[in-house]
Structure formats: structure tokens, C-alpha cells
Design a protein around this motif. Structure first.
Motif, PDB file in Angstrom:
ATOM      1  N   GLU A 132       0.831  -1.206   0.000  1.00  0.00           N
ATOM      2  CA  GLU A 132       0.000   0.000   0.000  1.00  0.00           C
ATOM      3  C   GLU A 132       0.868   1.259   0.000  1.00  0.00           C
ATOM      4  OE1 GLU A 132      -2.650  -0.228   3.330  1.00  0.00           O
ATOM      5  OE2 GLU A 132      -4.158  -1.309   2.156  1.00  0.00           O
ATOM      6  N   THR A 133       0.302   2.308  -0.576  1.00  0.00           N
ATOM      7  CA  THR A 133       0.992   3.592  -0.635  1.00  0.00           C
ATOM      8  C   THR A 133       0.142   4.673   0.016  1.00  0.00           C
ATOM      9  OG1 THR A 133       0.049   4.077  -2.810  1.00  0.00           O
ATOM     10  CG2 THR A 133       2.202   2.984  -2.764  1.00  0.00           C
ATOM     11  N   ASP A 134       0.805   5.745   0.425  1.00  0.00           N
ATOM     12  CA  ASP A 134       0.092   6.907   0.957  1.00  0.00           C
ATOM     13  C   ASP A 134      -0.375   7.832  -0.161  1.00  0.00           C
ATOM     14  OD1 ASP A 134       0.302   6.354   3.745  1.00  0.00           O
ATOM     15  OD2 ASP A 134       2.411   6.975   3.689  1.00  0.00           O
ATOM     16  N   ASP A 135       0.109   7.595  -1.363  1.00  0.00           N
ATOM     17  CA  ASP A 135      -0.217   8.459  -2.489  1.00  0.00           C
ATOM     18  C   ASP A 135      -0.625   7.607  -3.680  1.00  0.00           C
ATOM     19  OD1 ASP A 135       2.287   7.333  -2.932  1.00  0.00           O
ATOM     20  OD2 ASP A 135       3.005   9.025  -4.108  1.00  0.00           O
ATOM     21  N   MET A 136      -1.300   8.234  -4.629  1.00  0.00           N
ATOM     22  CA  MET A 136      -1.586   7.630  -5.915  1.00  0.00           C
ATOM     23  C   MET A 136      -1.585   8.720  -6.976  1.00  0.00           C
ATOM     24  SD  MET A 136      -4.369   4.569  -5.245  1.00  0.00           S
ATOM     25  CE  MET A 136      -4.244   4.030  -6.938  1.00  0.00           C
ATOM     26  N   VAL A 137      -1.335   8.311  -8.194  1.00  0.00           N
ATOM     27  CA  VAL A 137      -1.279   9.245  -9.318  1.00  0.00           C
ATOM     28  C   VAL A 137      -2.457   8.946 -10.236  1.00  0.00           C
ATOM     29  CG1 VAL A 137       0.092  10.082 -11.260  1.00  0.00           C
ATOM     30  CG2 VAL A 137       1.236   9.274  -9.166  1.00  0.00           C
ATOM     31  N   VAL A 138      -3.281   9.946 -10.492  1.00  0.00           N
ATOM     32  CA  VAL A 138      -4.392   9.787 -11.433  1.00  0.00           C
ATOM     33  C   VAL A 138      -4.185  10.804 -12.545  1.00  0.00           C
ATOM     34  CG1 VAL A 138      -6.883   9.700 -11.754  1.00  0.00           C
ATOM     35  CG2 VAL A 138      -5.893   9.004  -9.560  1.00  0.00           C
ATOM     36  N   MET A 139      -3.520  10.364 -13.597  1.00  0.00           N
ATOM     37  CA  MET A 139      -3.238  11.279 -14.699  1.00  0.00           C
ATOM     38  C   MET A 139      -4.519  11.625 -15.439  1.00  0.00           C
ATOM     39  SD  MET A 139       0.261   9.734 -16.264  1.00  0.00           S
ATOM     40  CE  MET A 139       1.550   9.100 -15.180  1.00  0.00           C
ATOM     41  N   LEU A 161      -3.284  12.627  -3.548  1.00  0.00           N
ATOM     42  CA  LEU A 161      -3.108  12.627  -5.001  1.00  0.00           C
ATOM     43  C   LEU A 161      -1.787  13.299  -5.330  1.00  0.00           C
ATOM     44  CD1 LEU A 161      -6.718  13.523  -6.176  1.00  0.00           C
ATOM     45  CD2 LEU A 161      -5.588  11.294  -6.280  1.00  0.00           C
ATOM     46  N   ALA A 162      -0.904  12.535  -5.928  1.00  0.00           N
ATOM     47  CA  ALA A 162       0.444  13.013  -6.233  1.00  0.00           C
ATOM     48  C   ALA A 162       0.569  13.318  -7.719  1.00  0.00           C
ATOM     49  CB  ALA A 162       1.476  11.966  -5.822  1.00  0.00           C
ATOM     50  N   PRO A 163       1.483  14.210  -8.079  1.00  0.00           N
ATOM     51  CA  PRO A 163       1.725  14.460  -9.503  1.00  0.00           C
ATOM     52  C   PRO A 163       2.479  13.296 -10.133  1.00  0.00           C
ATOM     53  CG  PRO A 163       3.269  15.696  -8.159  1.00  0.00           C
ATOM     54  CD  PRO A 163       2.303  15.060  -7.207  1.00  0.00           C
ATOM     55  N   ASP A 164       2.527  13.281 -11.431  1.00  0.00           N
ATOM     56  CA  ASP A 164       3.270  12.289 -12.180  1.00  0.00           C
ATOM     57  C   ASP A 164       4.719  12.266 -11.682  1.00  0.00           C
ATOM     58  OD1 ASP A 164       4.466  10.643 -14.030  1.00  0.00           O
ATOM     59  OD2 ASP A 164       3.919  11.843 -15.784  1.00  0.00           O
ATOM     60  N   ALA A 165       5.185  11.081 -11.280  1.00  0.00           N
ATOM     61  CA  ALA A 165       6.529  10.970 -10.714  1.00  0.00           C
ATOM     62  C   ALA A 165       7.624  11.184 -11.748  1.00  0.00           C
ATOM     63  CB  ALA A 165       6.699   9.605 -10.045  1.00  0.00           C
ATOM     64  N   ASP A 166       7.300  10.998 -13.029  1.00  0.00           N
ATOM     65  CA  ASP A 166       8.310  11.121 -14.080  1.00  0.00           C
ATOM     66  C   ASP A 166       7.679  11.795 -15.298  1.00  0.00           C
ATOM     67  OD1 ASP A 166      10.562  10.926 -15.612  1.00  0.00           O
ATOM     68  OD2 ASP A 166      10.455   8.754 -15.922  1.00  0.00           O
ATOM     69  N   PRO A 167       7.377  13.093 -15.192  1.00  0.00           N
ATOM     70  CA  PRO A 167       6.656  13.762 -16.294  1.00  0.00           C
ATOM     71  C   PRO A 167       7.426  13.748 -17.604  1.00  0.00           C
ATOM     72  CG  PRO A 167       7.488  15.359 -14.691  1.00  0.00           C
ATOM     73  CD  PRO A 167       7.670  14.004 -14.077  1.00  0.00           C
ATOM     74  N   GLY A 168       8.746  13.669 -17.542  1.00  0.00           N
ATOM     75  CA  GLY A 168       9.540  13.653 -18.766  1.00  0.00           C
ATOM     76  C   GLY A 168       9.316  12.417 -19.606  1.00  0.00           C
ATOM     77  N   ALA A 169       8.775  11.361 -19.001  1.00  0.00           N
ATOM     78  CA  ALA A 169       8.517  10.127 -19.740  1.00  0.00           C
ATOM     79  C   ALA A 169       7.260  10.222 -20.601  1.00  0.00           C
ATOM     80  CB  ALA A 169       8.398   8.953 -18.779  1.00  0.00           C
ATOM     81  N   GLY A 170       6.428  11.233 -20.367  1.00  0.00           N
ATOM     82  CA  GLY A 170       5.236  11.440 -21.193  1.00  0.00           C
ATOM     83  C   GLY A 170       4.227  10.314 -21.102  1.00  0.00           C
ATOM     84  N   LEU A 171       4.040   9.749 -19.897  1.00  0.00           N
ATOM     85  CA  LEU A 171       3.202   8.558 -19.763  1.00  0.00           C
ATOM     86  C   LEU A 171       1.737   8.815 -20.109  1.00  0.00           C
ATOM     87  CD1 LEU A 171       4.669   6.961 -16.509  1.00  0.00           C
ATOM     88  CD2 LEU A 171       5.097   6.325 -18.886  1.00  0.00           C
ATOM     89  N   PHE A 172       1.263  10.039 -19.931  1.00  0.00           N
ATOM     90  CA  PHE A 172      -0.138  10.315 -20.264  1.00  0.00           C
ATOM     91  C   PHE A 172      -0.407  10.090 -21.746  1.00  0.00           C
ATOM     92  CE2 PHE A 172      -3.753  12.946 -21.511  1.00  0.00           C
ATOM     93  CZ  PHE A 172      -4.699  12.549 -20.581  1.00  0.00           C
ATOM     94  N   PHE A 173       0.616  10.206 -22.548  1.00  0.00           N
ATOM     95  CA  PHE A 173       0.462  10.091 -23.997  1.00  0.00           C
ATOM     96  C   PHE A 173       0.897   8.724 -24.516  1.00  0.00           C
ATOM     97  CE2 PHE A 173       1.450  14.378 -22.653  1.00  0.00           C
ATOM     98  CZ  PHE A 173       0.378  15.099 -23.164  1.00  0.00           C
ATOM     99  N   ARG A 174       1.092   7.746 -23.601  1.00  0.00           N
ATOM    100  CA  ARG A 174       1.701   6.482 -24.021  1.00  0.00           C
ATOM    101  C   ARG A 174       0.929   5.254 -23.558  1.00  0.00           C
ATOM    102  NH1 ARG A 174       7.549   6.799 -21.669  1.00  0.00           N
ATOM    103  NH2 ARG A 174       7.339   4.548 -22.029  1.00  0.00           N
ATOM    104  N   SER A 175      -0.306   5.411 -23.124  1.00  0.00           N
ATOM    105  CA  SER A 175      -1.067   4.233 -22.721  1.00  0.00           C
ATOM    106  C   SER A 175      -2.462   4.299 -23.327  1.00  0.00           C
ATOM    107  CB  SER A 175      -1.128   4.117 -21.200  1.00  0.00           C
ATOM    108  OG  SER A 175      -1.541   2.814 -20.815  1.00  0.00           O
ATOM    109  N   ASP A 176      -3.268   3.259 -23.066  1.00  0.00           N
ATOM    110  CA  ASP A 176      -4.467   3.023 -23.864  1.00  0.00           C
ATOM    111  C   ASP A 176      -5.578   4.047 -23.693  1.00  0.00           C
ATOM    112  OD1 ASP A 176      -3.836   0.835 -25.446  1.00  0.00           O
ATOM    113  OD2 ASP A 176      -4.199  -0.584 -23.836  1.00  0.00           O
ATOM    114  N   ARG A 208      11.228   2.190  -8.579  1.00  0.00           N
ATOM    115  CA  ARG A 208      10.834   2.597  -9.928  1.00  0.00           C
ATOM    116  C   ARG A 208      12.058   2.721 -10.833  1.00  0.00           C
ATOM    117  NH1 ARG A 208       8.958   7.016  -8.675  1.00  0.00           N
ATOM    118  NH2 ARG A 208      10.591   8.411  -9.437  1.00  0.00           N
ATOM    119  N   GLU A 209      13.108   3.348 -10.346  1.00  0.00           N
ATOM    120  CA  GLU A 209      14.308   3.533 -11.151  1.00  0.00           C
ATOM    121  C   GLU A 209      14.952   2.191 -11.497  1.00  0.00           C
ATOM    122  OE1 GLU A 209      16.654   6.141  -8.793  1.00  0.00           O
ATOM    123  OE2 GLU A 209      15.280   7.847  -9.031  1.00  0.00           O
TER     124      GLU A 209
END
Length: 272
Positions: A132-139, A161-176, A208-209
Motif C-alpha cells: 500500500e501507498t500513501d499516495d496515488m497518481v491519477v493522470m 493525489l500526487a503528480p506524475d513521478a516522471d513527467p519527462g517520460a510522457g506517460l499520459f500520452f503512451r497508454s491506452d 521505480r528507477e
């Protein structure tokens, strides 16, 4: 900025044709079955490929057998409820995500239900397997009116609610969810957090790294006996509650006025 640098490059491509399918399951709504909430998670990975240390099977256990398991668990939980939600929920296990979101792109180009009647899209790509985590990311929560559904559930579950941990990876634009977003459907990508309960600060960042450096899209992404599943329950529970909240609502959320996806939605539902 003009750099003065010129590049002369060539790319050699090889085309291989294969057939695959999206796998769908529909939970019909009790009051407004023509209004659809989609939930996606891709079931493909890279299959057999270039061996690394003698292993050529790219299992994709985290990416994305874990998300597929979460999708099935969510569908089973909703199917067991005595009352169906007011709107229909369409679960889509997409194919060929790793080849360029092709399964999701195919669906939005030939949807089973009109996109103008698709209220929202929720996507999971990799479910939490470490606790379990104390945070989650909902892009996407800050890009549309779906954020109004996310914040109360996060508070209820004791999640920041946490921000994207790696915004440079552009994950919002890379999944279904992205083909749905580009087609105008307000979309969320529910990703787990990285601040793990009971672990020292920075433990999740190192995890993650290490995953990206040694396991991502390699044969090393395989089942690990050290995995624990309370985080998976937490992760899928938030996605499930969001899907149910939207399916029980009469609201038609839209993208924010400054969103690049707003025009496509407005064209689908003029005045909506």
C-alpha cells in the motif's frame, strides 16, 4: 532556438503482420444502458524476442499481466453486485498496446458504442505489486471535470493525489486511454503511488528507477515471489470506485476549457 546543428540519418524498418484482438466484457446498465463507461488494460507484451542472458521470453508480468488481472477482478466484483450500475461499463482488454496503442486506436475508430455516448474512460497499465501507498497518481484528473470524481474518493481512502513521478517520460500520452482522449472522451490513467507505507523515504523511487533500468521491456519483467498484493487491492479499488461513481452519476463530464481534447468532445456532443 536555432542550434546550427544538422543531422543526416537513415532508418531501416521491417514490417511484420500479425493478427490480434481486443477482448471485451459488457456489464449492462440498469437505467441508461446506452451510456458507456470504458475501463481498459492491455493484455499484450513483447512475446518472444532477442534473448538476454539466454532468456528470450518477454513475460510482461508487471507490464501488463498485473493490470489485466486487476481488470478481471474489477469486472468480477461489479458482476457480483445485486444491482447493476445505472450506466453500462465496458471492460476492454486491449491488444497490441506495445506496438503503438493499436488495440485502443482500433476501438475508437470502430467503437462498439458511439463515442458520443461514452461518458468516460479509465485505464490501468501496471498494478501495484509492492504494498500500500500513501499516495496515488491519477493522470488526467486535472485535465477534465473527472477530477471532481477523483478527489472525494482519494480523501475517503486516505490517499494523497500526487503528480506524475516522471513527467519527462510522457506517460499520459503512451497508454491506452490516450486514443480515447484524442477522440474526445474524458480519460483517466490510474497509476499507483510510490510512497510505500512502512518503507523508508525514497524506497519507492529507487524501486521505480531499478524497474525502468533493469526490467522494463526485458525478460526480467517476470513473476517475483516477494510481491505482495494489498497495494494491488488499493490500486484497483480506486479505479473500481471511480468507474462505479461515474456510472451512477447523471453528469456528463467534459475536458477543461483549455484542454487540447475539448474541441473533439464538443463536436461529439454539441451543447452537452
Amino acid at each position: 532556438v536555432f542550434t546550427g546543428v544538422e543531422v543526416d540519418a537513415a532508418v531501416r524498418s521491417r514490417v511484420r503482420r500479425v493478427e490480434t484482438s481486443n477482448v471485451v466484457g459488457l456489464l449492462p446498465g440498469s437505467e441508461r444502458p446506452e451510456e458507456i463507461v470504458t475501463v481498459t488494460s492491455h493484455y499484450d507484451h513483447l512475446g518472444a524476442g532477442e534473448p538476454i542472458d539466454g532468456d528470450g521470453i518477454y513475460n510482461g508480468a508487471y507490464d501488463n499481466a498485473s493490470g489485466t488481472a486487476g481488470l478481471l477482478a474489477m469486472a468480477a466484483a461489479l458482476a457480483e453486485r445485486e444491482e447493476a450500475p445505472e450506466r453500462s461499463i465496458l471492460f476492454i482488454a486491449t491488444g497490441a498496446e506495445e506496438q503503438g496503442l493499436l488495440g485502443a486506436e482500433w476501438y475508437v475508430r470502430s467503437p462498439l458504442f458511439p463515442l458520443s455516448q461514452t461518458v468516460a474512460e479509465i485505464n490501468i497499465d501496471g498494478i501495484n505489486l509492492w504494498g500500500e501507498t500513501d499516495d496515488m497518481v491519477v493522470m488526467g484528473a486535472n485535465r477534465s471535470e473527472l477530477g471532481a470524481f477523483v478527489e472525494p474518493r482519494a480523501v475517503e481512502m486516505g490517499i494523497m493525489l500526487a503528480p506524475d513521478a516522471d513527467p519527462g517520460a510522457g506517460l499520459f500520452f503512451r497508454s491506452d486511454h490516450f486514443p480515447f482522449a484524442r477522440a474526445g472522451v474524458p480519460s483517466l490513467y490510474v497509476e499507483h503511488g510510490w510512497s510505500f507505507r512502512g518503507k523508508p523515504r525514497g524506497w519507492g523511487d529507487q524501486l521505480r528507477e531499478n524497474y525502468v533500468a533493469t526490467k522494463y521491456h526485458t525478460p526480467e519483467d517476470e513473476y517475483d515471489e516477494s510481491w505482495v498484493y494489498d497495494g494491488a487491492v488499493q490500486h484497483a479499488s480506486l479505479a473500481l470506485r471511480l468507474a462505479l461513481d461515474i456510472a451512477e452519476s447523471e453528469e456528463w463530464p467534459n475536458w477543461n476549457a483549455d484542454s487540447e481534447f475539448r474541441a473533439a468532445r464538443d463536436a461529439q456532443r454539441p451543447g452537452g
